[in-house]
Design a protein around this motif. Structure first.
Motif, PDB file in Angstrom:
ATOM      1  N   SER A  61      42.836  42.918  42.839  1.00 41.29           N
ATOM      2  CA  SER A  61      42.027  43.329  41.474  1.00 41.29           C
ATOM      3  C   SER A  61      42.571  44.628  41.187  1.00 41.29           C
ATOM      4  CB  SER A  61      40.601  43.165  41.850  1.00 41.29           C
ATOM      5  OG  SER A  61      39.970  43.695  42.585  1.00 41.29           O
TER       6      SER A  61
ATOM      7  N   ASP B 268      37.675  52.501  48.513  1.00 38.94           N
ATOM      8  CA  ASP B 268      37.302  51.852  47.565  1.00 38.94           C
ATOM      9  C   ASP B 268      38.374  51.126  46.666  1.00 38.94           C
ATOM     10  OD1 ASP B 268      35.426  52.944  47.888  1.00 38.94           O
ATOM     11  OD2 ASP B 268      35.595  54.256  46.192  1.00 38.94           O
TER      12      ASP B 268
ATOM     13  N   ARG C 263      39.759  47.104  46.530  1.00 37.25           N
ATOM     14  CA  ARG C 263      40.076  46.413  45.519  1.00 37.25           C
ATOM     15  C   ARG C 263      41.430  45.504  45.909  1.00 37.25           C
ATOM     16  NH1 ARG C 263      39.689  50.077  40.347  1.00 37.25           N
ATOM     17  NH2 ARG C 263      40.593  47.985  39.466  1.00 37.25           N
TER      18      ARG C 263
ATOM     19  N   ASN D  26      28.772  39.279  48.266  1.00 40.19           N
ATOM     20  CA  ASN D  26      29.390  39.727  47.228  1.00 40.19           C
ATOM     21  C   ASN D  26      28.282  41.591  46.727  1.00 40.19           C
ATOM     22  OD1 ASN D  26      31.522  38.050  45.719  1.00 40.19           O
ATOM     23  ND2 ASN D  26      29.725  36.348  46.282  1.00 40.19           N
ATOM     24  N   ASP D  27      29.264  42.819  46.243  1.00 39.23           N
ATOM     25  CA  ASP D  27      28.854  43.569  45.873  1.00 39.23           C
ATOM     26  C   ASP D  27      29.735  44.430  45.227  1.00 39.23           C
ATOM     27  OD1 ASP D  27      27.255  45.799  45.613  1.00 39.23           O
ATOM     28  OD2 ASP D  27      26.436  45.539  47.867  1.00 39.23           O
ATOM     29  N   SER D  28      29.645  44.226  44.053  1.00 37.39           N
ATOM     30  CA  SER D  28      30.411  45.363  43.384  1.00 37.39           C
ATOM     31  C   SER D  28      30.134  47.175  43.193  1.00 37.39           C
ATOM     32  CB  SER D  28      30.683  44.870  42.228  1.00 37.39           C
ATOM     33  OG  SER D  28      29.803  44.653  40.549  1.00 37.39           O
ATOM     34  N   ASP D  29      28.466  47.354  43.611  1.00 38.86           N
ATOM     35  CA  ASP D  29      27.978  48.088  43.465  1.00 38.86           C
ATOM     36  C   ASP D  29      28.592  49.994  44.003  1.00 38.86           C
ATOM     37  OD1 ASP D  29      25.889  50.293  41.922  1.00 38.86           O
ATOM     38  OD2 ASP D  29      24.238  50.150  44.621  1.00 38.86           O
TER      39      ASP D  29
ATOM     40  N   GLN E 235      41.439  41.884  47.131  1.00 41.96           N
ATOM     41  CA  GLN E 235      41.211  41.060  46.267  1.00 41.96           C
ATOM     42  C   GLN E 235      41.629  40.960  44.989  1.00 41.96           C
ATOM     43  OE1 GLN E 235      37.173  42.386  44.352  1.00 41.96           O
ATOM     44  NE2 GLN E 235      36.656  43.518  46.398  1.00 41.96           N
TER      45      GLN E 235
ATOM     46  N   CYS F  42      32.925  43.236  54.218  1.00 42.67           N
ATOM     47  CA  CYS F  42      33.008  42.965  53.174  1.00 42.67           C
ATOM     48  C   CYS F  42      33.404  42.388  52.756  1.00 42.67           C
ATOM     49  CB  CYS F  42      33.499  44.084  52.787  1.00 42.67           C
ATOM     50  SG  CYS F  42      33.820  45.096  51.326  1.00 42.67           S
TER      51      CYS F  42
ATOM     52  N   ASN G 125      32.416  47.465  46.547  1.00 44.38           N
ATOM     53  CA  ASN G 125      34.181  46.617  46.297  1.00 44.38           C
ATOM     54  C   ASN G 125      34.265  45.673  47.571  1.00 44.38           C
ATOM     55  OD1 ASN G 125      34.454  47.976  43.976  1.00 44.38           O
ATOM     56  ND2 ASN G 125      35.938  49.303  45.606  1.00 44.38           N
ATOM     57  N   CYS G 126      32.980  44.912  47.816  1.00 40.77           N
ATOM     58  CA  CYS G 126      33.090  43.313  48.596  1.00 40.77           C
ATOM     59  C   CYS G 126      33.098  42.160  47.709  1.00 40.77           C
ATOM     60  CB  CYS G 126      32.151  43.596  49.183  1.00 40.77           C
ATOM     61  SG  CYS G 126      31.536  45.266  50.122  1.00 40.77           S
ATOM     62  N   TRP G 127      33.724  41.274  48.381  1.00 47.98           N
ATOM     63  CA  TRP G 127      34.252  40.346  47.679  1.00 47.98           C
ATOM     64  C   TRP G 127      33.285  38.535  48.984  1.00 47.98           C
ATOM     65  CZ3 TRP G 127      39.419  37.690  47.109  1.00 47.98           C
ATOM     66  CH2 TRP G 127      39.364  36.133  46.222  1.00 47.98           C
TER      67      TRP G 127
END
Length: 764
Positions: free
Chosen positions: A475, A466, A470, A526-529, A473, A522, A533-535
């Protein structure tokens, strides 16, 4: 964690009649031809047995002993068959009670290996639609042996020609899924490969996916044990593929997704099968579907293990002891039904865990039934230990990854130490997935008095995945948390608290595994669920390339054990699924009708290694570059000891020690730190070499802009050389051959955004 297996209550499709029962799967032993399958004697000898081991065991005197655990049963019959498709046995032998077990011995014409057998059990029936948990005995159920060494393919349609209601009075057995007597003593032992835990580099693969498209394999070998064992295979572009690819990549352990016999029909969509295999029906038998020659799954799996061992690759099994393929009973037309393959109709209360009110099956696995390991001497614990011992001692399995391992420890006073301390597999590696639907045990076996001094458990780190995702990204913005990851201390919230791992090798680091997106995907979705943590990288393909190389660079320069998902090293993608959810959760992307559009979602496209994404447009065109990058990092990791320390390295404060000089003590120091928490991390760490090794500096840039490390001369009397730069392309991103001839870094080096660099110095 899996939330995808089917609850039986959803099974509404029409059940096939007996004509759909599985065809004869042949004979397994090479020395026994299919046409010579043993026939049940019209009058076999029967006697009481003194055998203590569960299952079917062939004695030197010609007798076969059968022992089954059914403590609440009032009668158990052994059913003997001369045809694997037969619904009706040729002979029925009443078994003798012996404490909580039932035993029988038989001997007669052609008895022994390859004899087909099943059980029927009578006893109390405590269950109802309102109270499905409890004793479930009904002689109308025909059951296979939970300790069988070999079975015919086990699935719902093989067992049941109609809905298996618990109150039925007539058997609905469809004739398949039989147990088969097997004698392992005639097979060669595949041996073991001994690898220190800190030296492991693990590769997770699925037997079918890895071999399904290998062009050099005959069609009958694709998706099989023997297909994976075969060398000399090539990609369409002529590069190494199959088992040779693993050798070229440099991994030294393969983790096979489940290969124990399982029910592939526990999918939740019409025309789909359960592809991943996390619905085990028999814990001692290899999956029949992966045999190239029907009935030879035992021999062929041993051949695969031997082939991997001959190449210096250890073999791990992904084992699923937390629940079984029987799932939980369901209500149909007001009547209770149960998918009894074996344990549920032999010893439900000794195997499964009830809810606190005792009325239902507990479901922290999300699959219908939790196996109960609480208390002292339990049959469920013995079953697990016996299973592990068999795979280690007979198949040569070197380690195990435990699916939803929190279940094994939950409610157990000895916190799963009962797994760790069995001498029969004392040298096997034990890796835990330390969570279930009830939560995560982030310091699994490293808390409450447990640690590396009294157990050998290691654990998958979901937080590693996880947080590193991030980081790619820009982040994460938490240098203390990032430091814990690369030091192998496990992940805790924002870097606070004690280490989650009491040794680096107890941290199993992962970027992507079967249960979720691939590494490539990933950077595509896009999937932040939750933990995804995919962008999508702003749909910038070059940024995707840089992020994938950064992620692999972090993984392979972190202390702890890295796990690589099959194909991530050249950009495998599952984005061809019908919807994004299919790419995230592809457990049922196997077609029961052979639909290639479904099957290819999970299958590896070997063209990607060549840099050809024509058949996988969501995959990269830089797969060859990504592979070479990954291979180079693995080679670096294996060349010196810097990134695979058995114990935590000694941290040296930069402000108090002058580290320039040949100290060779294996310590480490953060020699550059960028902004404080709240901004993207910029960090340089020196791992000081041990005797005979150079020093390595790894520079990580979480930020989107380049930054410069300009104090290089403070940290070496020699010249820093540039070993690797993730943002560069082929030919410039890695320099490993003669490292002293690599480019000079000079007094400073600039690292591009979302990238890393590796420097080397002999520090003389």
């Amino acid at each position: 964690m899996r939330r995808r297996e089917l609850r039986n209550g959803v099974l509404t499709v029409a059940l096939l009649a007996a004509s759909a029962a599985l065809s004869w799967a042949g004979d397994e032993l090479a020395a026994v031809a299919a046409e010579n399958s043993p026939k049940v004697s019209s009058a076999p000898s029967a006697a009481s047995s003194q055998e203590a081991r569960y299952g079917a065991h062939v004695g030197a005197d010609g007798w076969v002993d059968f022992v089954v655990h059914a403590p609440a049963a009032t009668a158990v019959d052994l059913l003997l068959y001369d045809d694997p498709r037969a619904r009706t046995p040729q002979r029925r032998v009443a078994m003798t009670p012996a404490g909580d077990d039932w035993k029988a011995r038989v001997r007669g014409s052609r008895h022994g290996p390859a004899l087909f057998y099943m059980y029927q059990a009578s006893g109390p029936r405590e269950i109802s639609p309102e109270r499905p948990f409890g004793a479930l005995f009904n002689p109308a159920y025909v059951l296979n042996d939970p300790y069988a060494y070999r079975t015919e393919n086990v699935n719902y349609d093989a067992f049941f020609a109609a809905v298996p209601f618990t109150d039925m009075t007539t058997p609905v057995y469809a004739g398949g899924g039989k147990s088969v007597v097997y004698d392992h003593s005639g097979d060669g032992f595949p041996g073991h490969v001994r690898i220190a835990p800190e030296d492991l580099i693990v590769y997770e693969l699925h037997v079918q996916d890895y071999t399904a498209t290998l062009e050099g394999l005959p069609a009958a070998r694709r998706g099989t044990y023997l297909g994976l064992a075969r060398g000399g295979l090539k990609t369409p572009g002529g590069l190494s593929a199959g088992i040779d690819h693993l050798v070229e990549l440099g991994v030294n352990a393969v983790e096979l997704m489940p290969v124990m016999e399982y029910d592939e029909q526990s999918g939740n969509q019409s025309g789909r099968l359960n592809h991943w295999g996390y619905m085990t029906s028999n814990f001692f038998a290899p999956e029949a579907r992966y045999a190239a020659s029907p009935g030879r799954q035992v021999v062929e799996l041993k051949q695969l293990v031997r082939a991997l061992h001959q190449r210096g690759i250890a073999v791990f099994l992904d084992v699923v002891y937390n629940h079984t393929a029987e799932q939980s009973p369901w209500v149909s037309d007001g009547r209770l039904a149960a998918k009894c393959f074996n344990l549920m109709c032999l010893a439900a209360d000794r195997v499964y865990r009830p809810t606190p009110d005792g009325r239902h099956y507990l479901n922290n696995t999300g699959t219908g039934n939790d196996v109960d390991f609480s208390g002292g001497k339990r049959y469920s614990k013995q079953l697990v230990r016996d299973s592990l011992a068999m795979w280690h001692q007979i198949y040569g399995i070197d380690g195990f990854r435990f699916d939803l391992a929190r279940i094994l420890a939950e409610g157990s006073h000895d916190a799963a130490d009962w797994v760790d301390n069995d001498p029969r597999y004392a040298t096997a590696h034990l890796h835990a997935e330390p969570w279930d639907m009830g939560g995560q045990w982030w310091d699994f076996m490293d808390s409450d008095g447990w640690g590396a001094d009294n157990n050998r458990w290691a654990k998958w780190l979901g937080h590693y995945r996880d947080k590193v995702r991030r980081f790619s990204q820009s982040s994460l913005k938490d240098p203390e948390a990032f430091k814990q990851l690369i030091e192998g201390r496990g992940a805790v919230s924002r870097g606070d608290g004690p280490a989650a791992s009491s040794r680096p090798w107890r941290s199993i680091n992962l970027l992507a595994v079967h249960d979720g997106y691939t590494l490539r995907d990933c950077t595509w979705f896009n999937d932040s669920d939750g933990s995804q943590n995919c962008w999508d990288s702003n749909q910038d393909e070059d940024l995707r390339r840089q992020r994938e190389k950064l992620l692999l660079g972090i993984l392979l320069t972190s202390q702890g054990v890295p796990v690589i998902l099959q194909g991530d090293e050249f950009g495998r993608s599952k984005a061809g699924a019908a919807a994004q959810e299919g790419a995230r959760n592809s457990y049922n992307y196997e077609s029961s009708t052979g639909d290639l559009a479904v099957n290819r979602v999970n299958w590896i496209d070997w063209r990607l290694k060549d840099g050809d994404n024509s058949a996988s447009p969501t995959g990269p065109a830089y797969g060859k570059e990504l592979f070479e990058w990954t291979r180079g990092l693995i080679s670096l990791r294996k060349k010196w000891s810097h990134f695979r320390r058995h114990d935590f390295a000694r941290y040296v404060h930069a402000a108090t020690d002058d580290r320039a000089g040949p100290i060779n003590d294996g310590g480490f120091s953060y020699v550059w730190e960028g902004p404080a928490s709240g901004e993207p991390t910029q960090l340089a760490v020196v791992w000081w070499g041990k005797a005979g090794e150079p020093d390595l500096m790894v520079i990580y840039n979480e930020g989107w802009e380049p930054f410069k490390v300009d104090n290089l001369p403070h940290w070496s009397r020699g010249n820093w050389k540039i070993l690797a730069r993730s943002w560069h392309g082929p030919g410039q991103d890695m320099c490993l051959g003669k490292w002293k001839q690599c480019p000079d870094a000079g007094g400073a080096v600039t690292v591009a955004g979302r990238s890393l660099a590796i420097l080397v110095s002999d520090n003389d």
